[in-house]
Design a protein around this motif. Structure first.
Motif, PDB file in Angstrom:
ATOM      1  N   ILE A  64     -30.492  29.628 -43.784  1.00 40.88           N
ATOM      2  CA  ILE A  64     -30.628  30.958 -43.178  1.00 40.88           C
ATOM      3  C   ILE A  64     -31.501  31.853 -44.040  1.00 40.88           C
ATOM      4  CG2 ILE A  64     -29.363  33.060 -42.568  1.00 40.88           C
ATOM      5  CD1 ILE A  64     -27.052  31.332 -41.677  1.00 40.88           C
ATOM      6  N   MET A  65     -31.283  31.824 -45.362  1.00 42.42           N
ATOM      7  CA  MET A  65     -32.057  32.673 -46.266  1.00 42.42           C
ATOM      8  C   MET A  65     -33.532  32.264 -46.280  1.00 42.42           C
ATOM      9  SD  MET A  65     -29.739  34.688 -47.164  1.00 42.42           S
ATOM     10  CE  MET A  65     -30.561  35.661 -48.409  1.00 42.42           C
ATOM     11  N   ALA A  66     -33.801  30.968 -46.115  1.00 40.52           N
ATOM     12  CA  ALA A  66     -35.191  30.501 -46.082  1.00 40.52           C
ATOM     13  C   ALA A  66     -35.936  31.105 -44.901  1.00 40.52           C
ATOM     14  CB  ALA A  66     -35.229  28.977 -46.019  1.00 40.52           C
ATOM     15  N   ASP A  67     -35.226  31.365 -43.802  1.00 38.40           N
ATOM     16  CA  ASP A  67     -35.855  31.999 -42.639  1.00 38.40           C
ATOM     17  C   ASP A  67     -36.285  33.429 -42.925  1.00 38.40           C
ATOM     18  OD1 ASP A  67     -35.578  29.725 -41.138  1.00 38.40           O
ATOM     19  OD2 ASP A  67     -33.789  30.386 -40.059  1.00 38.40           O
ATOM     20  N   ALA A  68     -35.730  34.012 -43.988  1.00 38.23           N
ATOM     21  CA  ALA A  68     -36.120  35.372 -44.385  1.00 38.23           C
ATOM     22  C   ALA A  68     -37.303  35.346 -45.344  1.00 38.23           C
ATOM     23  CB  ALA A  68     -34.936  36.099 -45.032  1.00 38.23           C
ATOM     24  N   GLY A  69     -37.764  34.138 -45.701  1.00 39.50           N
ATOM     25  CA  GLY A  69     -38.893  34.025 -46.616  1.00 39.50           C
ATOM     26  C   GLY A  69     -38.496  33.745 -48.050  1.00 39.50           C
ATOM     27  N   ILE A  70     -37.195  33.521 -48.292  1.00 39.30           N
ATOM     28  CA  ILE A  70     -36.708  33.239 -49.647  1.00 39.30           C
ATOM     29  C   ILE A  70     -36.862  31.754 -49.942  1.00 39.30           C
ATOM     30  CG2 ILE A  70     -34.665  33.284 -51.136  1.00 39.30           C
ATOM     31  CD1 ILE A  70     -33.693  35.697 -49.626  1.00 39.30           C
ATOM     32  N   ASP A  71     -37.266  31.436 -51.161  1.00 39.65           N
ATOM     33  CA  ASP A  71     -37.405  30.049 -51.580  1.00 39.65           C
ATOM     34  C   ASP A  71     -36.086  29.301 -51.390  1.00 39.65           C
ATOM     35  OD1 ASP A  71     -38.953  27.943 -53.300  1.00 39.65           O
ATOM     36  OD2 ASP A  71     -36.994  28.137 -54.264  1.00 39.65           O
ATOM     37  N   HIS A  72     -36.130  28.152 -50.703  1.00 41.97           N
ATOM     38  CA  HIS A  72     -34.914  27.416 -50.352  1.00 41.97           C
ATOM     39  C   HIS A  72     -34.150  26.968 -51.594  1.00 41.97           C
ATOM     40  CE1 HIS A  72     -32.325  24.139 -48.908  1.00 41.97           C
ATOM     41  NE2 HIS A  72     -32.409  24.708 -47.715  1.00 41.97           N
ATOM     42  N   GLY A  73     -34.875  26.463 -52.587  1.00 43.41           N
ATOM     43  CA  GLY A  73     -34.208  26.001 -53.805  1.00 43.41           C
ATOM     44  C   GLY A  73     -33.521  27.134 -54.541  1.00 43.41           C
ATOM     45  N   ALA A  74     -34.203  28.274 -54.652  1.00 43.14           N
ATOM     46  CA  ALA A  74     -33.599  29.429 -55.323  1.00 43.14           C
ATOM     47  C   ALA A  74     -32.384  29.933 -54.551  1.00 43.14           C
ATOM     48  CB  ALA A  74     -34.631  30.546 -55.468  1.00 43.14           C
ATOM     49  N   ALA A  75     -32.485  29.926 -53.209  1.00 41.11           N
ATOM     50  CA  ALA A  75     -31.358  30.364 -52.378  1.00 41.11           C
ATOM     51  C   ALA A  75     -30.160  29.433 -52.554  1.00 41.11           C
ATOM     52  CB  ALA A  75     -31.775  30.417 -50.910  1.00 41.11           C
ATOM     53  N   PHE A  76     -30.429  28.133 -52.707  1.00 37.74           N
ATOM     54  CA  PHE A  76     -29.362  27.166 -52.922  1.00 37.74           C
ATOM     55  C   PHE A  76     -28.637  27.453 -54.235  1.00 37.74           C
ATOM     56  CE2 PHE A  76     -28.257  23.204 -55.167  1.00 37.74           C
ATOM     57  CZ  PHE A  76     -27.214  22.752 -54.361  1.00 37.74           C
ATOM     58  N   VAL A  77     -29.395  27.621 -55.310  1.00 40.19           N
ATOM     59  CA  VAL A  77     -28.790  27.896 -56.620  1.00 40.19           C
ATOM     60  C   VAL A  77     -28.076  29.241 -56.608  1.00 40.19           C
ATOM     61  CG1 VAL A  77     -29.270  28.280 -59.069  1.00 40.19           C
ATOM     62  CG2 VAL A  77     -30.448  26.463 -57.849  1.00 40.19           C
ATOM     63  N   ALA A  78     -28.688  30.250 -56.001  1.00 41.62           N
ATOM     64  CA  ALA A  78     -28.066  31.576 -55.925  1.00 41.62           C
ATOM     65  C   ALA A  78     -26.742  31.519 -55.179  1.00 41.62           C
ATOM     66  CB  ALA A  78     -29.017  32.562 -55.245  1.00 41.62           C
ATOM     67  N   THR A  79     -26.696  30.727 -54.106  1.00 37.26           N
ATOM     68  CA  THR A  79     -25.457  30.572 -53.337  1.00 37.26           C
ATOM     69  C   THR A  79     -24.352  29.985 -54.211  1.00 37.26           C
ATOM     70  OG1 THR A  79     -26.668  30.256 -51.261  1.00 37.26           O
ATOM     71  CG2 THR A  79     -24.399  29.453 -51.331  1.00 37.26           C
ATOM     72  N   CYS A  80     -24.686  28.940 -54.957  1.00 34.78           N
ATOM     73  CA  CYS A  80     -23.695  28.285 -55.819  1.00 34.78           C
ATOM     74  C   CYS A  80     -23.234  29.207 -56.941  1.00 34.78           C
ATOM     75  CB  CYS A  80     -24.274  26.996 -56.405  1.00 34.78           C
ATOM     76  SG  CYS A  80     -24.597  25.695 -55.204  1.00 34.78           S
ATOM     77  N   ILE A  81     -24.184  29.901 -57.578  1.00 36.36           N
ATOM     78  CA  ILE A  81     -23.832  30.781 -58.697  1.00 36.36           C
ATOM     79  C   ILE A  81     -22.984  31.952 -58.229  1.00 36.36           C
ATOM     80  CG2 ILE A  81     -24.769  32.394 -60.395  1.00 36.36           C
ATOM     81  CD1 ILE A  81     -27.101  30.510 -60.805  1.00 36.36           C
ATOM     82  N   ALA A  82     -23.408  32.599 -57.133  1.00 31.19           N
ATOM     83  CA  ALA A  82     -22.664  33.755 -56.624  1.00 31.19           C
ATOM     84  C   ALA A  82     -21.251  33.352 -56.213  1.00 31.19           C
ATOM     85  CB  ALA A  82     -23.408  34.371 -55.445  1.00 31.19           C
ATOM     86  N   ALA A  83     -21.131  32.209 -55.540  1.00 33.08           N
ATOM     87  CA  ALA A  83     -19.811  31.736 -55.132  1.00 33.08           C
ATOM     88  C   ALA A  83     -18.954  31.395 -56.342  1.00 33.08           C
ATOM     89  CB  ALA A  83     -19.962  30.512 -54.226  1.00 33.08           C
ATOM     90  N   ALA A  84     -19.554  30.731 -57.327  1.00 36.86           N
ATOM     91  CA  ALA A  84     -18.804  30.348 -58.532  1.00 36.86           C
ATOM     92  C   ALA A  84     -18.290  31.572 -59.270  1.00 36.86           C
ATOM     93  CB  ALA A  84     -19.692  29.508 -59.444  1.00 36.86           C
ATOM     94  N   LEU A  85     -19.154  32.565 -59.456  1.00 39.67           N
ATOM     95  CA  LEU A  85     -18.726  33.767 -60.181  1.00 39.67           C
ATOM     96  C   LEU A  85     -17.632  34.495 -59.419  1.00 39.67           C
ATOM     97  CD1 LEU A  85     -19.407  35.644 -62.680  1.00 39.67           C
ATOM     98  CD2 LEU A  85     -20.443  37.099 -60.952  1.00 39.67           C
ATOM     99  N   GLY A  86     -17.799  34.613 -58.099  1.00 35.74           N
ATOM    100  CA  GLY A  86     -16.778  35.291 -57.298  1.00 35.74           C
ATOM    101  C   GLY A  86     -15.429  34.599 -57.406  1.00 35.74           C
ATOM    102  N   CYS A  87     -15.433  33.279 -57.336  1.00 34.57           N
ATOM    103  CA  CYS A  87     -14.179  32.521 -57.429  1.00 34.57           C
ATOM    104  C   CYS A  87     -13.541  32.674 -58.807  1.00 34.57           C
ATOM    105  CB  CYS A  87     -14.432  31.041 -57.141  1.00 34.57           C
ATOM    106  SG  CYS A  87     -14.922  30.678 -55.447  1.00 34.57           S
ATOM    107  N   LEU A  88     -14.360  32.578 -59.861  1.00 33.06           N
ATOM    108  CA  LEU A  88     -13.829  32.714 -61.222  1.00 33.06           C
ATOM    109  C   LEU A  88     -13.265  34.110 -61.453  1.00 33.06           C
ATOM    110  CD1 LEU A  88     -16.621  30.808 -63.201  1.00 33.06           C
ATOM    111  CD2 LEU A  88     -14.299  30.015 -62.723  1.00 33.06           C
ATOM    112  N   LEU A  89     -13.953  35.112 -60.944  1.00 32.08           N
ATOM    113  CA  LEU A  89     -13.478  36.489 -61.097  1.00 32.08           C
ATOM    114  C   LEU A  89     -12.169  36.689 -60.343  1.00 32.08           C
ATOM    115  CD1 LEU A  89     -14.245  39.186 -62.367  1.00 32.08           C
ATOM    116  CD2 LEU A  89     -15.498  39.750 -60.280  1.00 32.08           C
ATOM    117  N   MET A  90     -12.100  36.164 -59.123  1.00 29.49           N
ATOM    118  CA  MET A  90     -10.874  36.281 -58.335  1.00 29.49           C
ATOM    119  C   MET A  90      -9.720  35.553 -59.009  1.00 29.49           C
ATOM    120  SD  MET A  90      -9.448  37.522 -55.565  1.00 29.49           S
ATOM    121  CE  MET A  90     -10.741  37.939 -54.389  1.00 29.49           C
TER     122      MET A  90
END
Length: 449
Positions: free
Chosen positions: A59-85
């Protein structure tokens, strides 16, 4: 003479793991859980929500965001949110970029309204900061209580319908038509058929309560596409792609114009009500509600959720929110934040599977979008259908989100119609001060923009 046996103390060199530092952090015994149970619950939650690893980058790639960066960002953001929770709130809740909110980000803010994705990330950042402010103050309770129940549920259902439309369009099941706006696409093509197969497979497996139904279906349809020569195998594991294209890329300054007010409010309202509903539901299932109705560490859970959204914008994803799929882990016995920590660690491990994520075709993730949309539509059951001044604005909200291809416009029209109907029928007492203010803001948006 009676012999005396040695009474030297026995040294317990390997105390149970629960009595060590994990017990001190997560209070496992008090919650009636064990390390083994929490590990199983964490794996369960991760598998039920791991589809976001494949869906969000597409979905993010359709906005013009690099697919690989969006993949890593998704994993990092989810990981941090889970660890914080897990570590701060001690709740068994997994977090990741929100479904529906990512579609609004890409297809409305960037696609329809014409903003670049950097400005859209700026809006996510600002809405996250506002959510944190509301969480730290009493304004949050005032705002939550002042928004009518029917409109709250309509927002969730409308986002679901909007998400379903995007899934159908992405799959090619529906296409544009000069005569009728939309029509059924060609069912002779493999893409629409495989997307429909993915959706049906998810629905059947979920009905049969098969573990990881969405993930199994996405992978299964991808393998089918590979067998038909539609998907190229690019490997399974590699070092994570670079995060540089999205790291700190948000344009906050671009948010401060009148036309972005509705976008920020849409991100804020949908995120806030979605989070509140998810956390309340999980709290009940995880026995976190005391006899007097007080919910243990609810304030911390809300703070963890809002802070995760702010950091998510920094790394380059739409609002990070609590996932209702966490209920699967709770059903498996998860009761503490250790469950969420396990989910977070698994998201970190997932970063090394970028080639596998890159193989997932759009028609496979489209099937998942359509199914998640159906689940979100379930909130319409809570609308007050016997009261026209409640149900009509709710219907306006739900219908206008997909028809205008904008979550923000759907919310605005729903609020305006609610205030107009209540005022027109003499029910002024049911219109809160915040509703009057929001209604005027939304009217100004349509009049001057």
């Amino acid at each position: 003479m009676e012999s005396r046996k040695s009474e030297a103390p026995t040294l317990d060199l390997a105390p149970p793991l629960e009595t060590g530092w994990l017990e001190r952090i997560f209070k496992l015994k008090r919650h009636g859980s064990t390390v083994r149970t929490e590990l199983i619950a964490g794996v369960t939650t991760f598998i039920t929500m791991a589809y976001i690893i494949f869906v969000n980058p597409n979905i993010m790639a359709d906005a013009g965001i690099d697919h690989g960066a969006a993949f890593v960002a998704t994993c990092i953001a989810a990981a941090l949110g889970c660890l914080l929770m897990g570590l701060y709130a001690n709740w068994p809740v997994g977090l990741a970029p929100g479904m529906g909110l990512n579609a609004f980000f890409t297809y409305t803010v960037v696609g329809t309204m014409g903003y670049n994705w950097e400005t859209a990330l700026g809006a996510v950042f600002v809405s996250g900061v506002l959510f944190m402010f509301l969480t730290l103050s009493k304004v949050r309770e005032w705002l939550l209580n002042s928004i009518p129940v029917s409109l709250r549920h309509a927002m969730g259902a409308g986002v679901g319908l909007f998400l379903g439309l995007i899934g159908l369009k992405t799959a090619g099941i529906i296409v544009d038509s000069p005569a009728t706006l939309i029509k059924l696409g060609s069912l002779h093509e493999p893409g629409p058929l495989l997307a429909a197969l993915c959706f049906l497979l998810i629905a059947i497996l979920s009905y049969k309560r098969v573990f990881g139904a969405i993930l199994i279906s996405i992978i299964g349809v991808t393998l089918a596409g590979w067998g038909l020569g539609l998907v190229k195998f690019g490997g399974v594991m590699s070092m994570p792609p670079s995060l540089a294209p999205t790291w700190m890329a948000m344009d906050v300054a671009g948010v401060f114009n009148v036309s972005m007010i509705s976008v920020v409010l849409a991100f804020l309202f949908v995120h806030m009500f979605d989070t509140a509903g998810t956390l309340m539901g999980v709290a009940q299932r995880a026995n976190l509600v005391a006899a007097d109705g007080r919910i243990e560490n609810l304030s911390r859970a809300l703070k963890a959720d809002s802070a995760s959204s702010v950091f998510g914008a920094v790394v380059g994803v739409p609002p990070v929110t609590s996932y209702v799929e966490s209920a699967a882990g709770v059903a498996a016995g998860g009761r503490t934040g250790l469950t969420a920590v396990v989910v977070g660690l698994l998201f970190i491990a997932a970063m090394f599977f970028a080639p596998l994520a890159g193989m997932i075709p759009a028609y496979a993730t489209a099937g998942a979008l359509i199914y998640v949309a159906m689940l979100m539509m379930g909130s319409m059951a809570h609308i007050h259908w016997d009261e026209a001044t409640d149900s009509i604005p709710a219907i306006v909200t739900v219908i206008m989100m997909p028809l205008t291809f904008s979550v923000a416009d759907g919310i605005a029209l729903g609020f305006i119609s609610y205030v107009a109907l209540k005022a027109g029928t003499g029910k002024y007492k049911e219109i809160s001060a915040s509703l009057w203010v929001l209604c005027l803001i939304f009217i100004a948006k349509f009049v001057f923009l």
